[in-house]
Each structure stands twice: as structure tokens, then as C-alpha cells.
Design a protein around this motif. Sequence first.
Motif, PDB file in Angstrom:
ATOM      1  N   PRO A 235       0.844  -1.197   0.000  1.00 20.10           N
ATOM      2  CA  PRO A 235       0.000   0.000   0.000  1.00 20.10           C
ATOM      3  C   PRO A 235       0.883   1.252   0.000  1.00 20.10           C
ATOM      4  N   ILE A 236       0.351   2.342  -0.497  1.00 19.42           N
ATOM      5  CA  ILE A 236       1.020   3.639  -0.379  1.00 19.42           C
ATOM      6  C   ILE A 236       0.476   4.289   0.885  1.00 19.42           C
ATOM      7  N   MET A 237       1.362   4.594   1.829  1.00 18.83           N
ATOM      8  CA  MET A 237       0.966   5.132   3.119  1.00 18.83           C
ATOM      9  C   MET A 237       1.354   6.606   3.211  1.00 18.83           C
ATOM     10  N   LEU A 238       0.473   7.419   3.778  1.00 17.34           N
ATOM     11  CA  LEU A 238       0.734   8.850   3.975  1.00 17.34           C
ATOM     12  C   LEU A 238       0.561   9.192   5.451  1.00 17.34           C
ATOM     13  N   THR A 239       1.430  10.084   5.958  1.00 10.65           N
ATOM     14  CA  THR A 239       1.358  10.474   7.361  1.00 10.65           C
ATOM     15  C   THR A 239       2.184  11.733   7.574  1.00 10.65           C
ATOM     16  N   ASN A 240       2.478  12.054   8.853  1.00 11.75           N
ATOM     17  CA  ASN A 240       3.343  13.215   9.123  1.00 11.75           C
ATOM     18  C   ASN A 240       4.817  12.802   9.148  1.00 11.75           C
ATOM     19  N   THR A 241       5.690  13.785   9.110  1.00 12.88           N
ATOM     20  CA  THR A 241       7.122  13.552   8.935  1.00 12.88           C
ATOM     21  C   THR A 241       7.696  12.594   9.979  1.00 12.88           C
ATOM     22  N   PHE A 242       7.425  12.839  11.253  1.00 13.49           N
ATOM     23  CA  PHE A 242       8.019  12.038  12.313  1.00 13.49           C
ATOM     24  C   PHE A 242       7.331  10.689  12.493  1.00 13.49           C
ATOM     25  N   ALA A 243       6.219  10.467  11.797  1.00 13.75           N
ATOM     26  CA  ALA A 243       5.505   9.201  11.925  1.00 13.75           C
ATOM     27  C   ALA A 243       5.901   8.190  10.847  1.00 13.75           C
ATOM     28  N   VAL A 244       6.816   8.567   9.964  1.00 12.83           N
ATOM     29  CA  VAL A 244       7.222   7.646   8.906  1.00 12.83           C
ATOM     30  C   VAL A 244       7.731   6.319   9.471  1.00 12.83           C
ATOM     31  N   PRO A 245       8.590   6.308  10.497  1.00 12.73           N
ATOM     32  CA  PRO A 245       9.031   5.007  11.036  1.00 12.73           C
ATOM     33  C   PRO A 245       7.895   4.151  11.574  1.00 12.73           C
ATOM     34  N   ALA A 246       6.971   4.758  12.325  1.00  9.33           N
ATOM     35  CA  ALA A 246       5.865   3.989  12.906  1.00  9.33           C
ATOM     36  C   ALA A 246       4.942   3.445  11.827  1.00  9.33           C
ATOM     37  N   VAL A 247       4.652   4.275  10.826  1.00 10.85           N
ATOM     38  CA  VAL A 247       3.752   3.843   9.757  1.00 10.85           C
ATOM     39  C   VAL A 247       4.418   2.773   8.895  1.00 10.85           C
ATOM     40  N   THR A 248       5.705   2.921   8.657  1.00 10.50           N
ATOM     41  CA  THR A 248       6.433   1.875   7.934  1.00 10.50           C
ATOM     42  C   THR A 248       6.382   0.566   8.698  1.00 10.50           C
ATOM     43  N   GLN A 249       6.591   0.636  10.011  1.00  9.68           N
ATOM     44  CA  GLN A 249       6.531  -0.557  10.853  1.00  9.68           C
ATOM     45  C   GLN A 249       5.155  -1.201  10.788  1.00  9.68           C
ATOM     46  N   GLY A 250       4.095  -0.391  10.900  1.00 14.06           N
ATOM     47  CA  GLY A 250       2.750  -0.938  10.871  1.00 14.06           C
ATOM     48  C   GLY A 250       2.409  -1.581   9.535  1.00 14.06           C
ATOM     49  N   ALA A 251       2.760  -0.907   8.442  1.00 15.06           N
ATOM     50  CA  ALA A 251       2.509  -1.478   7.116  1.00 15.06           C
ATOM     51  C   ALA A 251       3.291  -2.767   6.931  1.00 15.06           C
ATOM     52  N   LEU A 252       4.520  -2.795   7.450  1.00 15.70           N
ATOM     53  CA  LEU A 252       5.334  -4.005   7.366  1.00 15.70           C
ATOM     54  C   LEU A 252       4.689  -5.147   8.150  1.00 15.70           C
ATOM     55  N   GLU A 253       4.230  -4.852   9.354  1.00 14.58           N
ATOM     56  CA  GLU A 253       3.573  -5.889  10.162  1.00 14.58           C
ATOM     57  C   GLU A 253       2.349  -6.446   9.437  1.00 14.58           C
ATOM     58  N   TYR A 254       1.575  -5.566   8.833  1.00 11.32           N
ATOM     59  CA  TYR A 254       0.394  -6.009   8.105  1.00 11.32           C
ATOM     60  C   TYR A 254       0.776  -6.918   6.934  1.00 11.32           C
ATOM     61  N   MET A 255       1.762  -6.502   6.169  1.00 14.03           N
ATOM     62  CA  MET A 255       2.161  -7.284   5.003  1.00 14.03           C
ATOM     63  C   MET A 255       2.798  -8.611   5.409  1.00 14.03           C
ATOM     64  N   LEU A 256       3.563  -8.623   6.498  1.00 13.90           N
ATOM     65  CA  LEU A 256       4.158  -9.875   6.974  1.00 13.90           C
ATOM     66  C   LEU A 256       3.082 -10.848   7.452  1.00 13.90           C
ATOM     67  N   GLN A 257       2.073 -10.321   8.121  1.00 18.78           N
ATOM     68  CA  GLN A 257       0.992 -11.180   8.614  1.00 18.78           C
ATOM     69  C   GLN A 257       0.268 -11.865   7.458  1.00 18.78           C
ATOM     70  N   ASN A 258       0.145 -11.155   6.344  1.00 16.93           N
ATOM     71  CA  ASN A 258      -0.578 -11.693   5.200  1.00 16.93           C
ATOM     72  C   ASN A 258       0.330 -12.400   4.198  1.00 16.93           C
ATOM     73  N   ASN A 259       1.640 -12.361   4.440  1.00 20.93           N
ATOM     74  CA  ASN A 259       2.601 -13.009   3.548  1.00 20.93           C
ATOM     75  C   ASN A 259       3.721 -13.621   4.389  1.00 20.93           C
ATOM     76  N   PRO A 260       3.506 -14.769   4.997  1.00 13.80           N
ATOM     77  CA  PRO A 260       4.499 -15.363   5.900  1.00 13.80           C
ATOM     78  C   PRO A 260       5.806 -15.724   5.212  1.00 13.80           C
TER      79      PRO A 260
END
Length: 349
Positions: free
Chosen positions: A96-121
Amino acid sequence: MKSNCRKIRGHGVIVGSLKSGEKNCITDVEGVKVGHVTLDEPLEGGERACTGVTAILPHGGNIFKEKVVAASYVINGFGKTTGLVQVNELGLLESPIMLTNTFAVPAVTQGALEYMLQNNPEIGDSTGTINLVVGECNDSQLNSIREFPVKSAHAIEAIQQATANVSLEGAVGAGKGMVCFGYKGGIGSASRVISENMHTFTIGCLVLSNFGGKIEFPFDKYPAIQTKVQGVNETPDGSIIIVLATDAPVSDRQLLRMAKRCGIGLGRTGSHFSHGSGDIVIAFSTAHKIPHNSEDPTFTHTYMREDHPLMNQLFAGAAEATEEAILNSLSQAVTTIGRRGHIVESMFS
């Protein structure tokens, strides 16, 4: 939040000559979904969470296993995005393409990664890693950005909330704390439909607008737009993330050419791509899905002819949809109170 009737066309402003899609939204491109999570709550010491996350999904399937053709274009590079190097190297989008604020890029990247890992073991185990794409703008005028209110769970929720309905716009999701031309900005979207003979294609655009000084907005160009709101005279250097989607069968190189035309739409609204602005376009086509795994060393796709008149219409559609999406981000936004009592008014208050 204002309803869809508050789009800029409701104020008598018609951008360009091409027809818009039924929803006049990026989700007019079949399969595309958008989800938002909005944070608006007080924090200690007069601080406030006034921010959020927006997720754009190119289709409703498994994006890692069924990638889409993609490209990105940096108009002005004062930005902190992730994933664009690989997008341009391989010409593919696999998240997915994720949008957020500048300092939230690490957290949003982490969350998107967790989601994708859960759906793609298999990711990081029996196959390679994954390229996450995250774009950002600085919302520190209204959001207590140093408090890190956005968490990884918010990114997961935004993905899960994504639908093909008309996207909410204005002060919503990643756009909650954004400021555009000294007025309340944020999320905006628009679309264009182009056709010739038996061929019809759709272009959709979604922007996260957070750029421009108050004196830059060309009120004389848009006489139907009148405001008595003073606006904010001084704001931090801002940015804009432009997401361009199409169902036209274009290559990543042709997508790059289309992405460049988004800069025309941005310029038409008054921007001169200022020094401190991260003006970035991320584009993708849903026409072809490229499987992650294949034993065949070749594949065959159909692409647009470069010299066909439809290519010029695609270019025009990218410019028009970007301009209108920016105006929609302004018309849909509502006056917002942020940290330490900072207020940014809607241009249309």
C-alpha cells in the motif's frame, strides 16, 4: 469533515475540459481503495494529536503477490519518503502507499510491514524482503509532532479501513493537521475519464496538501472563490504528496512521464516548488498485475503507443486531476484547532 457536495465544483469552479469520473475521486480507478485513521485528541501540557494516516491500495488483492507497474517523480526533494528508490529501479509497487506526518514515517512503515508480513508469511523467509512506500508532510503547525502520537497500529487500521467508496477529504487521515496556502489543507481527490473510439481509461489523483504561502494562491484565477478568512501568514515549510492512479496500460517509463505532468497541475494552483517543500508524485497503473513468483522467464503485456493521441489526453488528465484534487483539499477542509491553541481556518469558512 464535509461531505462530497463540498468539492470545489460545488463552488462553481470547473478545472479543465476533460470529464471527471462518477465519484470524481481516485477510487474511480477500478480496484483502488483508500482508508483513513484520524487522530484528534488533547495531550498533556497543551499539546494535541492532530494528525493521522492514509492508506491507498492499488487493488483489493494481495499486493505483494500481485504487484502493479509504478513510478515516482521528485519535483522538489525536501522530503523523507521511503521506498521510492526501489520503485524507480524495478518499476513495481508491492505494498500500500501510506501517507502520514514527517516524524511518523518510522511507525507507519513498521505498521505497514507488520500487516504485510501477517498476510505473507514467506516474506523474509522463503522469499525476499518487501519494499514499503510511505510519504509524509510536516504538520507541526497543528500537530504535536514531537510527541509521536501516530503508532504502528494506526497504519494497520488505515489499511484495514480502506474501501472503494468516495474518499473522505480535507482534515482527515494524514491530512488532519496539514496547512495549504495559509488555510486548512489536507486530503483531496479528483479523477478524469478519457476516451477515443473503443478505448476508455480513467485517471485518479489523491493529494496530501501542505504547501504554499498565503500570498501565492491565485484568487484572481478562481474568481468564484472568495474568502473573508485571514489565514495563517507564516507557516513551516510544507510539502505535497501526489498519488496518481490509472487503469491505462502504461509502462513504468510512461507513468513517469505522466507523473511529471502532475507538476503542471501543482503549478497552476500557485506553487513555485519552494526550497523547503517536498513535492513528490507516486504513480501506478492497475492495468497489469505482475505475479511475485513465476517460472516463466518472460511475460507479455500490452502498452500504449507513445505517439497515440490518447497519451496526450493522459498527460492532460494528470494535470487537471492534480489541480482539482488540490482545490478539493481546500474546499473540503474545516477550521481546525491544534496544539497550544493554534487555529488554521478553512478558506471556505
